[in-house]
Design a protein around this motif. Structure first.
Motif, PDB file in Angstrom:
ATOM      1  N   ARG A 140      30.025  28.294  -9.440  1.00  0.00           N
ATOM      2  CA  ARG A 140      30.532  28.439  -8.064  1.00  0.00           C
ATOM      3  C   ARG A 140      30.036  29.738  -7.430  1.00  0.00           C
ATOM      4  N   ASN A 141      30.125  30.824  -8.155  1.00  0.00           N
ATOM      5  CA  ASN A 141      29.717  32.124  -7.601  1.00  0.00           C
ATOM      6  C   ASN A 141      28.242  32.133  -7.215  1.00  0.00           C
ATOM      7  N   LEU A 142      27.393  31.684  -8.138  1.00  0.00           N
ATOM      8  CA  LEU A 142      25.962  31.669  -7.842  1.00  0.00           C
ATOM      9  C   LEU A 142      25.659  30.768  -6.654  1.00  0.00           C
ATOM     10  N   THR A 143      26.328  29.623  -6.602  1.00  0.00           N
ATOM     11  CA  THR A 143      26.083  28.684  -5.502  1.00  0.00           C
ATOM     12  C   THR A 143      26.465  29.297  -4.166  1.00  0.00           C
ATOM     13  N   VAL A 144      27.588  29.978  -4.125  1.00  0.00           N
ATOM     14  CA  VAL A 144      28.032  30.614  -2.874  1.00  0.00           C
ATOM     15  C   VAL A 144      27.050  31.693  -2.441  1.00  0.00           C
ATOM     16  N   VAL A 145      26.616  32.527  -3.373  1.00  0.00           N
ATOM     17  CA  VAL A 145      25.670  33.601  -3.036  1.00  0.00           C
ATOM     18  C   VAL A 145      24.360  33.019  -2.521  1.00  0.00           C
ATOM     19  N   ILE A 146      23.837  32.032  -3.233  1.00  0.00           N
ATOM     20  CA  ILE A 146      22.551  31.439  -2.842  1.00  0.00           C
ATOM     21  C   ILE A 146      22.654  30.739  -1.499  1.00  0.00           C
ATOM     22  N   ASP A 147      23.700  29.938  -1.318  1.00  0.00           N
ATOM     23  CA  ASP A 147      23.872  29.244  -0.036  1.00  0.00           C
ATOM     24  C   ASP A 147      23.973  30.242   1.119  1.00  0.00           C
ATOM     25  N   SER A 148      24.660  31.338   0.886  1.00  0.00           N
ATOM     26  CA  SER A 148      24.817  32.358   1.936  1.00  0.00           C
ATOM     27  C   SER A 148      23.484  32.994   2.285  1.00  0.00           C
ATOM     28  N   LEU A 149      22.659  33.241   1.279  1.00  0.00           N
ATOM     29  CA  LEU A 149      21.336  33.826   1.533  1.00  0.00           C
ATOM     30  C   LEU A 149      20.420  32.836   2.241  1.00  0.00           C
ATOM     31  N   LEU A 150      20.480  31.571   1.852  1.00  0.00           N
ATOM     32  CA  LEU A 150      19.597  30.575   2.464  1.00  0.00           C
ATOM     33  C   LEU A 150      20.030  30.213   3.878  1.00  0.00           C
ATOM     34  N   ARG A 151      21.283  30.456   4.212  1.00  0.00           N
ATOM     35  CA  ARG A 151      21.676  30.299   5.611  1.00  0.00           C
ATOM     36  C   ARG A 151      21.043  31.374   6.481  1.00  0.00           C
ATOM     37  N   LEU A 152      20.895  32.554   5.918  1.00  0.00           N
ATOM     38  CA  LEU A 152      20.257  33.651   6.652  1.00  0.00           C
ATOM     39  C   LEU A 152      18.742  33.511   6.672  1.00  0.00           C
ATOM     40  N   TRP A 153      18.170  33.025   5.562  1.00  0.00           N
ATOM     41  CA  TRP A 153      16.712  32.864   5.463  1.00  0.00           C
ATOM     42  C   TRP A 153      16.413  31.450   4.951  1.00  0.00           C
ATOM     43  N   PRO A 154      16.486  30.457   5.830  1.00  0.00           N
ATOM     44  CA  PRO A 154      16.386  29.058   5.390  1.00  0.00           C
ATOM     45  C   PRO A 154      15.045  28.675   4.780  1.00  0.00           C
ATOM     46  N   ASP A 155      13.991  29.443   5.043  1.00  0.00           N
ATOM     47  CA  ASP A 155      12.686  29.131   4.455  1.00  0.00           C
ATOM     48  C   ASP A 155      12.488  29.769   3.087  1.00  0.00           C
ATOM     49  N   ALA A 156      13.431  30.593   2.659  1.00  0.00           N
ATOM     50  CA  ALA A 156      13.283  31.311   1.400  1.00  0.00           C
ATOM     51  C   ALA A 156      13.450  30.370   0.206  1.00  0.00           C
ATOM     52  N   HIS A 157      12.983  30.844  -0.946  1.00  0.00           N
ATOM     53  CA  HIS A 157      13.186  30.125  -2.206  1.00  0.00           C
ATOM     54  C   HIS A 157      13.883  31.052  -3.196  1.00  0.00           C
ATOM     55  N   VAL A 158      14.548  30.448  -4.174  1.00  0.00           N
ATOM     56  CA  VAL A 158      15.330  31.195  -5.162  1.00  0.00           C
ATOM     57  C   VAL A 158      14.894  30.764  -6.556  1.00  0.00           C
ATOM     58  N   VAL A 159      14.718  31.750  -7.432  1.00  0.00           N
ATOM     59  CA  VAL A 159      14.383  31.482  -8.833  1.00  0.00           C
ATOM     60  C   VAL A 159      15.494  32.052  -9.704  1.00  0.00           C
ATOM     61  N   LEU A 160      16.048  31.216 -10.578  1.00  0.00           N
ATOM     62  CA  LEU A 160      17.162  31.596 -11.456  1.00  0.00           C
ATOM     63  C   LEU A 160      16.653  31.778 -12.871  1.00  0.00           C
ATOM     64  N   ASN A 161      16.664  33.003 -13.367  1.00  0.00           N
ATOM     65  CA  ASN A 161      16.158  33.307 -14.702  1.00  0.00           C
ATOM     66  C   ASN A 161      17.290  33.413 -15.720  1.00  0.00           C
ATOM     67  N   ARG A 162      17.010  32.973 -16.919  1.00  0.00           N
ATOM     68  CA  ARG A 162      17.994  33.010 -18.003  1.00  0.00           C
ATOM     69  C   ARG A 162      18.286  34.449 -18.416  1.00  0.00           C
ATOM     70  N   PRO A 163      19.549  34.827 -18.590  1.00  0.00           N
ATOM     71  CA  PRO A 163      19.860  36.155 -19.125  1.00  0.00           C
ATOM     72  C   PRO A 163      19.239  36.332 -20.513  1.00  0.00           C
ATOM     73  N   ILE A 164      18.776  37.515 -20.802  1.00  0.00           N
ATOM     74  CA  ILE A 164      18.056  37.734 -22.052  1.00  0.00           C
ATOM     75  C   ILE A 164      19.016  38.034 -23.212  1.00  0.00           C
ATOM     76  N   TYR A 165      18.497  37.881 -24.415  1.00  0.00           N
ATOM     77  CA  TYR A 165      19.266  38.125 -25.643  1.00  0.00           C
ATOM     78  C   TYR A 165      19.635  39.600 -25.761  1.00  0.00           C
ATOM     79  N   ASN A 166      20.837  39.848 -26.249  1.00  0.00           N
ATOM     80  CA  ASN A 166      21.230  41.200 -26.659  1.00  0.00           C
ATOM     81  C   ASN A 166      22.074  41.091 -27.914  1.00  0.00           C
ATOM     82  N   THR A 167      22.115  42.141 -28.693  1.00  0.00           N
ATOM     83  CA  THR A 167      22.915  42.090 -29.915  1.00  0.00           C
ATOM     84  C   THR A 167      24.394  42.056 -29.564  1.00  0.00           C
ATOM     85  N   SER A 168      25.138  41.284 -30.310  1.00  0.00           N
ATOM     86  CA  SER A 168      26.565  41.140 -30.028  1.00  0.00           C
ATOM     87  C   SER A 168      27.383  42.168 -30.813  1.00  0.00           C
TER      88      SER A 168
END
Length: 468
Positions: A140-168
């Motif tokens: 939900r959070n990511l969708t809201v942020v992306i939708d809000s940005l694309l309303r401002l810049w409708p021609d823009a594109h978004v790339v979602l990258n996987r979070p990287i590994y870290n030791t637990s």
């Protein structure tokens, strides 16, 4: 020369040969994107190195970018509504993203815009003041942020990258707890990225890098900083300079195909273009919409203003045909981005050149040139001469054409020699029957719609070579 322009007020220039594409890129993320622990973050953070990597690709020219990474932040912290941020009362950085993006787009409005996200590391940990971000909330959070940005810049594109590994199994000094459960949750977030893309604007949101995770799982000791947690135990979370370079390449490989697929933004889109002249501009007895210049403006989505007047001269004031353009240009609107003068036909006809004299014609043409420069110091200016005519060599028409080339050239204004280079054969009656108004071959000045279509690519190529 390829150039990498970074987020501060300096630039790195890379001489890497010929390239074709440029872009604006905004990187959104947490401390990993920010470049935490780097001694020279502006030069070595992942966004900077990603822009550098892209500039090293054959088809990429210039990358302009902004680093919107914020240490310790989650997807909640980029929501547009501050009341939705968890924990309550913490700041939203959505406004910061918008501000930096507007700054970037204003400086380079003709370039495609991409947003590169990598968020989830902080969402997955157990935080002091609130629990981890549930998967549904992450989507939900990511969708809201992306939708809000694309309303401002409708021609823009978004790339979602996987979070990287870290030791637990570490506890940060602010009390956040990372466990094996956190790592599992972070991988769940990655599995949900296609769902985020599906819920947003079709074709504009893409799942990006997935391979950096495994790379850091194998190389974290060499490519991440060794840090001590609140208990004094070692953990590896933030890529060091070497790791940031590796991460940047993974991001770049994800961004590159999206950038390739994005249509270039027309540099003329939205600009105001004004045409001043005689019946070549007014189009005599046919609609203005048939003209090459109207079609040019429509093709490039420009605001079009026509100041054509049948029978009008550059350097003569005529009772029937009005004040000469050397004065009349002052009536044009003040905010034009491009001004095109198409004239000279009437100055060369009916013995007018003899009556005014070549010296006066050049003087008043110079007044027009200088006046346009003073009125429009930021605009691009162009002149087009009239067509060729019977007995052109040595005629008043040739004198006017050559005078326009000479005088306008002395002011640095490009002139298109339509008498010699237009591919409009105005001296041929058979040609005029097809491409000039009336269809009888008697009109020697005014193109019909078919003629304007023929001349459009010629005029367009001339103008576009000067477009920034």
């Amino acid at each position: 020369m390829r150039r990498l322009l970074i987020t501060l007020s300096f630039a790195i220039y890379l001489s890497l040969g010929f390239a074709q594409r440029s872009a604006n890129i905004v990187f959104i993320g947490n401390s990993i994107t920010y470049g935490a622990l780097h001694e020279q973050r502006e030069q070595t953070a992942p966004p900077t190195q990603c822009a550098r990597w892209l500039c090293q690709q054959e088809e990429i020219d210039t990358v302009y970018y902004r680093n919107c990474g914020r240490s310790g932040r989650t997807t909640y912290h980029f929501l547009p509504n501050a009341n939705d941020v968890v924990p309550a009362g913490e700041k939203t950085y959505f406004g910061d993203v918008v501000s930096k993006t507007r700054e970037l787009v204003k400086a380079h409005p003709t370039l495609p815009l991409l947003f590169s996200f990598m968020l989830g590391t902080n969402d997955a940990v157990e935080r002091k003041h609130n629990a981890h971000t549930e998967p549904d909330a992450y989507v939900r959070n990511l969708t809201v942020v992306i939708d809000s940005l694309l309303r401002l810049w409708p021609d823009a594109h978004v790339v979602l990258n996987r979070p990287i590994y870290n030791t637990s199994d570490y506890v940060t000094k602010n009390g956040s707890v990372a466990s094996k459960k956190s790592l599992k949750l972070m991988n769940t977030y990655y599995e949900l990225l296609p769902k985020v893309a599906e819920q947003c604007k079709p074709g504009h949101v893409h799942v990006g890098d997935a391979d950096a995770y495994a790379y850091f799982e194998q190389h974290y000791r060499a490519d991440a900083f060794e840090e001590k947690d609140a208990r004094g135990r070692s953990y590896w979370l933030h890529p060091n300079e070497k790791g940031a370079e590796a991460l940047a390449a993974f991001w770049g490989k994800a961004l590159l195909p999206v950038l390739r697929s994005m249509p270039a933004i027309d540099p003329l889109k939205g600009r105001k273009i004004g045409f001043i002249g005689d019946s070549y501009v007014r189009n005599h007895r046919e609609p203005i919409e048939n003209t090459w210049h109207y079609k040019f403006a429509r093709k490039h989505q420009m605001e079009y203003f026509n100041y054509g007047r049948n029978g009008n001269c550059i350097a003569l004031d005529l009772k029937q045909w009005g004040t000469g353009m050397y004065k009349r240009y002052k009536d044009m609107r003040d905010d034009l981005d491009m001004v095109v003068v198409i004239a000279g036909h009437n100055d060369a006809s009916n013995d007018r050149l003899d009556s005014i004299g070549m010296d006066t014609f050049k003087e008043r043409l110079g007044i027009l040139c200088q006046g346009l420069i003073e009125k429009y110091p930021k605009a691009q200016l162009f002149f087009f001469t009239p067509w060729c005519c019977e007995g052109f060599v040595g005629s008043p028409r040739q004198q006017v054409v050559d005078a326009m080339i000479e005088v306008c050239g002395s002011y640095g204004i490009p002139v298109f020699d339509a008498a010699r280079r237009s591919n409009i054969f105005a001296t041929s009656q058979q040609f005029r029957k097809i491409y000039f108004q009336g269809g009888k071959g008697t009109d020697t000045a005014h193109l019909n719609s078919l003629g304007h279509d023929r001349f459009l690519p010629v005029a367009e190529n001339f103008i576009l070579q000067y477009v920034e």
